[in-house]
Design an enzyme around this catalytic site. Structure first.
Site, PDB file in Angstrom:
ATOM      1  CD  GLU A 166       5.541  -1.002  -8.725  1.00  0.00           C
ATOM      2  OE1 GLU A 166       4.886  -2.034  -8.995  1.00  0.00           O
ATOM      3  OE2 GLU A 166       6.391  -0.506  -9.482  1.00  0.00           O
ATOM      4  NE  ARG A 167       9.165  -3.421   0.826  1.00  0.00           N
ATOM      5  CZ  ARG A 167       9.298  -2.910   2.044  1.00  0.00           C
ATOM      6  NH1 ARG A 167       9.470  -1.602   2.215  1.00  0.00           N
ATOM      7  NH2 ARG A 167       9.286  -3.695   3.105  1.00  0.00           N
TER       8      ARG A 167
ATOM      9  N   GLY B  69       0.554   5.273   9.260  1.00  0.00           N
ATOM     10  CA  GLY B  69       0.487   6.084   8.052  1.00  0.00           C
ATOM     11  C   GLY B  69       1.736   5.916   7.193  1.00  0.00           C
TER      12      GLY B  69
ATOM     13  CD  GLN C 234       9.991  -0.828  -9.767  1.00  0.00           C
ATOM     14  OE1 GLN C 234      11.022  -0.275  -9.406  1.00  0.00           O
ATOM     15  NE2 GLN C 234       9.213  -1.483  -8.939  1.00  0.00           N
TER      16      GLN C 234
END
Length: 273
Positions: free
Chosen positions: A67-68, A46, A25
């Protein structure tokens, strides 16, 4: 895990242990403080936006976008996350990951340029296809990729935030890698602005090509020539030089950055676009 319908936009829940990051990525650097803030938010509210993933051979899922959020979830001790599952090719994965990061302005200038390069070199995107995918002009793509021509040490300075993309583009004006490195180190040490670095580049190149007398002659160029050069720079999205060879003639030099870029330039100058 809930039953998942692949290639659907419906959201399902997966265990975080079933997910793995995409090693290719475009984003390489993650700010620890920003991740901690996101982890606190996720612990309270959440995960508000599902991750995009694709199934991988042997079981499990690869993260395409998010991904963060995945890293912040692990920091927050979250065990399950909402996801959207899609069947995607490697090229589509890279494209979507790059688009997400560009939209969030999460990429450094170098990561952005490397993302474009990966799409073109590994997944055979044309520059026009990259332009359409990320919603940026072809000159913007070309200018971004020029940064990869800089020495590795300067690339690390830009990636680490010591130099801006504006500084990096200005360093390309220095004619040797040694000059570029010296100027970059000076810019970092003295905190030079982009404008100050531009003046330094003009002075260095003037000395290299004939000393103070040459510099004086450059300053005396007609305003019309300066304006045409600036206009061509902006219109073509690349470095353009006009060198006078007498009263009514001269040499026009236009940079290009790849074979495809040269073909695009030829079409543009030929009036096809």
């Amino acid at each position: 895990m809930e039953n998942a319908t692949e290639n659907s936009n419906s959201t399902v829940t997966l265990k975080i242990s079933e997910l793995e990051p995409n090693q290719d990525q475009p984003r390489r650097e993650f700010d620890d403080e920003a991740l901690a803030e996101l982890a606190d938010s996720i612990a309270q509210h959440g995960v508000l936006q599902p991750l995009l993933v694709r199934p991988i051979a042997g079981g499990g899922y690869q993260i395409v976008a998010g991904e963060r959020r995945f890293r912040a979830c692990r920091m927050a001790g979250v065990q399950e996350v909402p996801v959207v599952i899609r069947e995607l090719s490697d090229g589509q994965v890279m494209e979507l990951a790059l688009i997400e990061n560009l939209q969030r302005e999460d990429l450094s200038p170098i990561e952005e340029a490397q993302g474009y390069q990966t799409l073109m070199e590994h997944y055979h995107f044309t520059q026009e296809e990259v332009s359409r995918s990320v919603g940026k002009s072809r000159p913007a793509i070309t200018n971004a990729m020029r940064l990869l021509r800089l020495p590795e040490e300067i690339i690390h300075m830009v990636s680490g935030g010591k130099l801006s993309a504006g500084h990096a583009r200005t360093l390309l004006a220095f004619e040797s890698e040694d000059d570029q490195l010296q100027a970059a180190q000076l810019a970092v040490k003295q905190g030079l602005s982009v404008r100050e670095l531009e003046k330094l580049a003009k002075k260095a190149n003037a000395v290299l090509h004939g000393g103070d007398e040459r510099a004086k002659r450059v300053k005396k160029r007609p305003v019309f020539i300066e304006e045409v050069e600036l206009s061509l720079n902006e219109h073509l999205g690349r470095k353009v030089k006009i060198q006078e060879k007498g009263k009514e003639k001269g040499v026009l030099t236009i940079e290009f950055y790849s074979q495809e870029d040269l073909q695009n330039l030829a079409r543009l100058l030929g009036g096809e676009e």
